[in-house]
Design a protein around this motif. Structure first.
Motif, PDB file in Angstrom:
ATOM      1  N   ASP A   8      12.079   2.465   9.974  1.00 20.05           N
ATOM      2  CA  ASP A   8      11.942   3.892   9.681  1.00 20.05           C
ATOM      3  C   ASP A   8      13.222   4.417   9.052  1.00 20.05           C
ATOM      4  O   ASP A   8      14.308   4.240   9.609  1.00 20.05           O
ATOM      5  CB  ASP A   8      11.677   4.682  10.967  1.00 20.05           C
ATOM      6  N   TRP A   9      13.097   5.037   7.894  1.00 24.20           N
ATOM      7  CA  TRP A   9      14.216   5.760   7.314  1.00 24.20           C
ATOM      8  C   TRP A   9      14.216   7.139   7.951  1.00 24.20           C
ATOM      9  O   TRP A   9      13.179   7.782   8.047  1.00 24.20           O
ATOM     10  CB  TRP A   9      14.062   5.865   5.795  1.00 24.20           C
ATOM     11  N   LYS A  16      22.067  14.595   7.951  1.00 22.81           N
ATOM     12  CA  LYS A  16      20.678  14.539   7.461  1.00 22.81           C
ATOM     13  C   LYS A  16      20.489  13.644   6.232  1.00 22.81           C
ATOM     14  O   LYS A  16      19.653  13.918   5.386  1.00 22.81           O
ATOM     15  CB  LYS A  16      20.139  15.944   7.166  1.00 22.81           C
ATOM     16  N   ILE A  17      21.251  12.554   6.136  1.00 16.69           N
ATOM     17  CA  ILE A  17      21.129  11.601   5.036  1.00 16.69           C
ATOM     18  C   ILE A  17      20.271  10.420   5.500  1.00 16.69           C
ATOM     19  O   ILE A  17      20.460   9.908   6.598  1.00 16.69           O
ATOM     20  CB  ILE A  17      22.519  11.101   4.593  1.00 16.69           C
ATOM     21  N   PRO A  18      19.329   9.948   4.683  1.00 15.81           N
ATOM     22  CA  PRO A  18      18.462   8.830   5.093  1.00 15.81           C
ATOM     23  C   PRO A  18      19.243   7.553   5.366  1.00 15.81           C
ATOM     24  O   PRO A  18      20.126   7.162   4.607  1.00 15.81           O
ATOM     25  CB  PRO A  18      17.539   8.637   3.891  1.00 15.81           C
ATOM     26  N   ASN A  19      18.888   6.935   6.495  1.00 18.47           N
ATOM     27  CA  ASN A  19      19.446   5.644   6.860  1.00 18.47           C
ATOM     28  C   ASN A  19      18.395   4.899   7.653  1.00 18.47           C
ATOM     29  O   ASN A  19      17.484   5.500   8.210  1.00 18.47           O
ATOM     30  CB  ASN A  19      20.750   5.808   7.648  1.00 18.47           C
ATOM     31  N   ALA A  20      18.508   3.591   7.674  1.00 22.36           N
ATOM     32  CA  ALA A  20      17.535   2.753   8.377  1.00 22.36           C
ATOM     33  C   ALA A  20      18.279   1.859   9.356  1.00 22.36           C
ATOM     34  O   ALA A  20      19.148   1.088   8.961  1.00 22.36           O
ATOM     35  CB  ALA A  20      16.744   1.909   7.382  1.00 22.36           C
ATOM     36  N   ASP A  21      17.929   1.976  10.628  1.00 20.33           N
ATOM     37  CA  ASP A  21      18.550   1.189  11.688  1.00 20.33           C
ATOM     38  C   ASP A  21      17.729  -0.074  11.903  1.00 20.33           C
ATOM     39  O   ASP A  21      16.625  -0.016  12.420  1.00 20.33           O
ATOM     40  CB  ASP A  21      18.624   2.012  12.967  1.00 20.33           C
ATOM     41  N   TYR A  22      18.276  -1.214  11.500  1.00 20.10           N
ATOM     42  CA  TYR A  22      17.548  -2.473  11.617  1.00 20.10           C
ATOM     43  C   TYR A  22      17.549  -3.040  13.024  1.00 20.10           C
ATOM     44  O   TYR A  22      16.598  -3.692  13.437  1.00 20.10           O
ATOM     45  CB  TYR A  22      18.108  -3.503  10.629  1.00 20.10           C
ATOM     46  N   LEU A  35      21.238   0.416   7.084  1.00 19.74           N
ATOM     47  CA  LEU A  35      21.323   0.655   5.646  1.00 19.74           C
ATOM     48  C   LEU A  35      21.613   2.137   5.430  1.00 19.74           C
ATOM     49  O   LEU A  35      21.045   2.989   6.121  1.00 19.74           O
ATOM     50  CB  LEU A  35      20.001   0.304   4.951  1.00 19.74           C
ATOM     51  N   TRP A  36      22.459   2.431   4.457  1.00 19.48           N
ATOM     52  CA  TRP A  36      22.798   3.805   4.107  1.00 19.48           C
ATOM     53  C   TRP A  36      22.666   3.985   2.605  1.00 19.48           C
ATOM     54  O   TRP A  36      23.209   3.195   1.840  1.00 19.48           O
ATOM     55  CB  TRP A  36      24.246   4.120   4.488  1.00 19.48           C
TER      56      TRP A  36
END
Length: 147
Positions: A8-9, A16-22, A35-36
């Motif tokens: 989930d991004w 409030k910047i999109p990032n994805a926690d793997y 990921l940023w």
């Protein structure tokens, strides 16, 4: 295995910047990876860690960051290892988006679900975390990202 559809991004808590926690998908208590996507003219928070080392790796674009007083330019597929207690800030002073992978270990136990102690945030943010690098001086309407 983690697929792109599993991740989930989401917007970061502070900026409030999109990032994805793997690693939230793996349940690891020892390793973190995120990921940023840094839009043009943006920066994350100026921060350090209590125990964790972080590897910053550029997947797309040309990365820029400061570690202590040094400003680094990181080419695509290049990386920088930053130890605990070193102030660091990724920023993007270009016109193109930059995608970073940030891997950290060990995980800061104070941030894990169910932790009994909350971290002393002044150890992570010993200075104003929103201060921008000189390369972004005078930028208005900018978006900042946090870790």
């Amino acid at each position: 295995m983690i697929t792109p559809d599993d991740v989930d991004w989401r917007p970061s808590n502070l900026m409030k910047i999109p990032n994805a926690d793997y690693f939230e998908r793996t349940g690891s208590d020892n390793l973190g990876a995120r990921l940023w996507r840094f839009p043009p003219k943006s920066a994350n928070t100026l921060h350090k860690h209590i125990r964790a080392e972080e590897l910053y790796f550029v997947l797309e674009g040309v990365g820029r960051m400061r570690v202590g007083e040094e400003t680094l330019t990181v080419p695509k597929y290049g990386g920088v290892l930053v130890g605990p207690d070193q102030l660091r800030q990724v920023f993007n002073d270009t016109k193109a988006e930059v995608l970073w992978l940030v891997v950290a270990a060990p995980e800061e136990t104070e941030f894990l679900p169910g932790a009994k102690n909350r971290p002393d945030m002044s150890l992570i943010y010993p200075v104003d975390p929103k201060q921008l690098p000189k390369e972004l001086a005078g930028v208005t309407g900018r978006r900042k990202v946090d870790r």
